[in-house]
Design a protein around this motif. Sequence first.
Motif, PDB file in Angstrom:
ATOM      1  N   GLU A  87     -58.877 -76.307 -28.482  1.00  0.00           N
ATOM      2  CA  GLU A  87     -57.934 -75.850 -29.501  1.00  0.00           C
ATOM      3  C   GLU A  87     -56.682 -75.388 -28.768  1.00  0.00           C
ATOM      4  O   GLU A  87     -56.766 -74.558 -27.858  1.00  0.00           O
ATOM      5  CB  GLU A  87     -58.544 -74.714 -30.319  1.00  0.00           C
ATOM      6  CG  GLU A  87     -59.825 -75.160 -31.021  1.00  0.00           C
ATOM      7  CD  GLU A  87     -60.269 -74.261 -32.153  1.00  0.00           C
ATOM      8  OE1 GLU A  87     -59.872 -73.082 -32.170  1.00  0.00           O
ATOM      9  OE2 GLU A  87     -61.013 -74.754 -33.021  1.00  0.00           O
ATOM     10  N   VAL A  89     -53.294 -73.460 -28.933  1.00  0.00           N
ATOM     11  CA  VAL A  89     -52.580 -72.464 -29.743  1.00  0.00           C
ATOM     12  C   VAL A  89     -51.172 -72.285 -29.173  1.00  0.00           C
ATOM     13  O   VAL A  89     -51.000 -72.134 -27.960  1.00  0.00           O
ATOM     14  CB  VAL A  89     -53.350 -71.120 -29.773  1.00  0.00           C
ATOM     15  CG1 VAL A  89     -52.491 -69.999 -30.357  1.00  0.00           C
ATOM     16  CG2 VAL A  89     -54.638 -71.269 -30.579  1.00  0.00           C
ATOM     17  N   SER A  97     -55.360 -62.305 -32.013  1.00  0.00           N
ATOM     18  CA  SER A  97     -56.269 -62.064 -30.886  1.00  0.00           C
ATOM     19  C   SER A  97     -55.539 -61.657 -29.608  1.00  0.00           C
ATOM     20  O   SER A  97     -56.048 -60.863 -28.827  1.00  0.00           O
ATOM     21  CB  SER A  97     -57.127 -63.303 -30.626  1.00  0.00           C
ATOM     22  OG  SER A  97     -56.351 -64.368 -30.147  1.00  0.00           O
ATOM     23  N   TYR A 118     -58.259 -73.032 -25.948  1.00  0.00           N
ATOM     24  CA  TYR A 118     -59.579 -72.463 -26.242  1.00  0.00           C
ATOM     25  C   TYR A 118     -60.576 -73.605 -26.298  1.00  0.00           C
ATOM     26  O   TYR A 118     -60.278 -74.662 -26.871  1.00  0.00           O
ATOM     27  CB  TYR A 118     -59.576 -71.744 -27.600  1.00  0.00           C
ATOM     28  CG  TYR A 118     -58.680 -70.522 -27.651  1.00  0.00           C
ATOM     29  CD1 TYR A 118     -59.189 -69.249 -27.425  1.00  0.00           C
ATOM     30  CD2 TYR A 118     -57.323 -70.654 -27.900  1.00  0.00           C
ATOM     31  CE1 TYR A 118     -58.357 -68.133 -27.458  1.00  0.00           C
ATOM     32  CE2 TYR A 118     -56.482 -69.541 -27.933  1.00  0.00           C
ATOM     33  CZ  TYR A 118     -57.007 -68.281 -27.711  1.00  0.00           C
ATOM     34  OH  TYR A 118     -56.198 -67.174 -27.738  1.00  0.00           O
ATOM     35  N   ASP A 126     -65.644 -70.048 -29.131  1.00  0.00           N
ATOM     36  CA  ASP A 126     -64.336 -70.616 -28.718  1.00  0.00           C
ATOM     37  C   ASP A 126     -63.658 -69.795 -27.620  1.00  0.00           C
ATOM     38  O   ASP A 126     -62.577 -69.221 -27.827  1.00  0.00           O
ATOM     39  CB  ASP A 126     -63.373 -70.713 -29.923  1.00  0.00           C
ATOM     40  CG  ASP A 126     -63.837 -71.694 -30.992  1.00  0.00           C
ATOM     41  OD1 ASP A 126     -64.766 -72.473 -30.717  1.00  0.00           O
ATOM     42  OD2 ASP A 126     -63.267 -71.674 -32.094  1.00  0.00           O
ATOM     43  N   PHE A 173     -49.745 -71.064 -34.296  1.00  0.00           N
ATOM     44  CA  PHE A 173     -50.569 -72.099 -34.940  1.00  0.00           C
ATOM     45  C   PHE A 173     -51.506 -72.723 -33.924  1.00  0.00           C
ATOM     46  O   PHE A 173     -51.318 -72.574 -32.713  1.00  0.00           O
ATOM     47  CB  PHE A 173     -49.706 -73.184 -35.609  1.00  0.00           C
ATOM     48  CG  PHE A 173     -48.775 -73.911 -34.677  1.00  0.00           C
ATOM     49  CD1 PHE A 173     -47.545 -73.368 -34.350  1.00  0.00           C
ATOM     50  CD2 PHE A 173     -49.129 -75.123 -34.124  1.00  0.00           C
ATOM     51  CE1 PHE A 173     -46.670 -74.033 -33.482  1.00  0.00           C
ATOM     52  CE2 PHE A 173     -48.275 -75.805 -33.265  1.00  0.00           C
ATOM     53  CZ  PHE A 173     -47.042 -75.254 -32.944  1.00  0.00           C
ATOM     54  N   ASP A 194     -54.276 -72.524 -43.135  1.00  0.00           N
ATOM     55  CA  ASP A 194     -55.552 -72.139 -42.511  1.00  0.00           C
ATOM     56  C   ASP A 194     -55.432 -72.109 -40.991  1.00  0.00           C
ATOM     57  O   ASP A 194     -56.211 -71.438 -40.318  1.00  0.00           O
ATOM     58  CB  ASP A 194     -56.659 -73.139 -42.877  1.00  0.00           C
ATOM     59  CG  ASP A 194     -57.419 -72.761 -44.134  1.00  0.00           C
ATOM     60  OD1 ASP A 194     -56.965 -71.844 -44.858  1.00  0.00           O
ATOM     61  OD2 ASP A 194     -58.467 -73.389 -44.410  1.00  0.00           O
ATOM     62  N   THR A 195     -54.493 -72.869 -40.444  1.00  0.00           N
ATOM     63  CA  THR A 195     -54.418 -73.027 -38.983  1.00  0.00           C
ATOM     64  C   THR A 195     -53.097 -72.526 -38.397  1.00  0.00           C
ATOM     65  O   THR A 195     -52.872 -72.644 -37.198  1.00  0.00           O
ATOM     66  CB  THR A 195     -54.603 -74.514 -38.590  1.00  0.00           C
ATOM     67  OG1 THR A 195     -53.530 -75.280 -39.162  1.00  0.00           O
ATOM     68  CG2 THR A 195     -55.926 -75.064 -39.063  1.00  0.00           C
ATOM     69  N   ARG A 197     -49.906 -69.283 -38.714  1.00  0.00           N
ATOM     70  CA  ARG A 197     -49.493 -68.028 -39.337  1.00  0.00           C
ATOM     71  C   ARG A 197     -48.065 -68.198 -39.821  1.00  0.00           C
ATOM     72  O   ARG A 197     -47.170 -68.544 -39.025  1.00  0.00           O
ATOM     73  CB  ARG A 197     -49.588 -66.860 -38.361  1.00  0.00           C
ATOM     74  CG  ARG A 197     -51.014 -66.364 -38.178  1.00  0.00           C
ATOM     75  CD  ARG A 197     -51.039 -64.985 -37.543  1.00  0.00           C
ATOM     76  NE  ARG A 197     -52.406 -64.468 -37.472  1.00  0.00           N
ATOM     77  CZ  ARG A 197     -53.175 -64.558 -36.387  1.00  0.00           C
ATOM     78  NH1 ARG A 197     -52.726 -65.131 -35.283  1.00  0.00           N
ATOM     79  NH2 ARG A 197     -54.398 -64.059 -36.400  1.00  0.00           N
TER      80      ARG A 197
HETATM   81  N1  UDP Z   1     -56.541 -70.500 -35.234  1.00  0.00           N
HETATM   82  C1  UDP Z   1     -57.217 -71.517 -35.889  1.00  0.00           C
HETATM   83  N2  UDP Z   1     -58.549 -71.697 -35.652  1.00  0.00           N
HETATM   84  C2  UDP Z   1     -59.245 -70.916 -34.796  1.00  0.00           C
HETATM   85  C3  UDP Z   1     -58.563 -69.868 -34.134  1.00  0.00           C
HETATM   86  C4  UDP Z   1     -57.216 -69.691 -34.371  1.00  0.00           C
HETATM   87  O1  UDP Z   1     -56.622 -72.274 -36.662  1.00  0.00           O
HETATM   88  O2  UDP Z   1     -60.448 -71.154 -34.609  1.00  0.00           O
HETATM   89  C5  UDP Z   1     -55.107 -70.295 -35.476  1.00  0.00           C
HETATM   90  C6  UDP Z   1     -54.823 -69.044 -36.276  1.00  0.00           C
HETATM   91  O3  UDP Z   1     -54.718 -69.331 -37.656  1.00  0.00           O
HETATM   92  C7  UDP Z   1     -53.485 -68.612 -35.723  1.00  0.00           C
HETATM   93  C8  UDP Z   1     -53.490 -69.105 -34.270  1.00  0.00           C
HETATM   94  O4  UDP Z   1     -54.479 -70.120 -34.222  1.00  0.00           O
HETATM   95  O5  UDP Z   1     -52.438 -69.267 -36.410  1.00  0.00           O
HETATM   96  C9  UDP Z   1     -53.799 -68.029 -33.248  1.00  0.00           C
HETATM   97  O6  UDP Z   1     -54.971 -67.372 -33.632  1.00  0.00           O
HETATM   98  P1  UDP Z   1     -55.539 -66.119 -32.797  1.00  0.00           P
HETATM   99  O7  UDP Z   1     -55.903 -66.574 -31.445  1.00  0.00           O
HETATM  100  O8  UDP Z   1     -54.603 -64.985 -32.924  1.00  0.00           O
HETATM  101  O9  UDP Z   1     -56.925 -65.826 -33.477  1.00  0.00           O
HETATM  102  P2  UDP Z   1     -57.432 -64.837 -34.585  1.00  0.00           P
HETATM  103  O10 UDP Z   1     -56.534 -63.647 -34.606  1.00  0.00           O
HETATM  104  O11 UDP Z   1     -57.387 -65.680 -35.814  1.00  0.00           O
HETATM  105  O12 UDP Z   1     -58.813 -64.548 -34.106  1.00  0.00           O
END
Ligand code: UDP
Length: 235
Positions: A87, A89, A97, A118, A126, A173, A194-195, A197
């Motif tokens: 994944e 990001v 996170s 990730y 993940d 994202f 969903d994927t 912010r």
């Molecule tokens: N995200 C996602 N799928 C995942 C983890 C994250 O689509 O399994 C997206 C999430 O919506 C955000 C970005 O990746 O836009 C960063 O997410 P973050 O690592 O901050 O994770 P979270 O706070 O959701 O645990």
Amino acid sequence: MEKLYEGKAKIVYQSNEPDKVVIYFKDEATAFNAQKRDVIEGKGILNNKISSIFFDLLEKNGIPTHFVKQLSDREMLAYKTQIIPVEVVVRNLATGSIVKRLGIQEKTPFEPPLIEFYLKNDQLGDPIICHQHILALNLASEEEIETIKNLALRVNDVLKDFLKKLDIILVDFKLEFGRKNDGTIVVADEISPDTCRFWDAKTGERMDKDRFRLNLGDLSKFYEEVLRRLSYAKS
Ligand code: UDP
């Protein structure tokens, strides 16, 4: 249609063309590695429509994706790819996170944007990995990682600029990449609230899955507003 794969939010079917699949968007919402679950009626329709608009926009900007066309309210036709289990990001502003992991201030800007990897593995939750892990685990070649990073930054530029005009801040994202039959790397999976912010530039309201993660309510209302602004921009 033969079911090839079922995930948390989508089902992938073989289409009648060997090199293409039909992706069906479900209404299931999950967060925190599927520990929090719900069904939000109509979410699949909104995500399919929003993803289709974004993929179309990327293609028009010369960024290769798996997208062929939107088939129906819940279905998209896409090229069949071998998904790289990483994944990717991209972050423009710190939230979620990374704030907890590194103790940095909420909304700290990343210039240039930050790219993180990730490992796509639910059992392991993940875990975050780096370039060297991708090579060590044989998930992608050096050249492919370079392509993925370049594409991720180009996607960010296109989406960020487009959304800015709609008064939406692209905070961060997640992208997934796939290899087509000829080895080409393309943006795959979905690009939706969903994927990503999305923050309303005027009110600061969250217009994405954080409404579900943080129990803020009105998820469909805000996804609909994202679609409304995107549709307006298209017309
Ligand atoms: N995200 C996602 N799928 C995942 C983890 C994250 O689509 O399994 C997206 C999430 O919506 C955000 C970005 O990746 O836009 C960063 O997410 P973050 O690592 O901050 O994770 P979270 O706070 O959701 O645990």
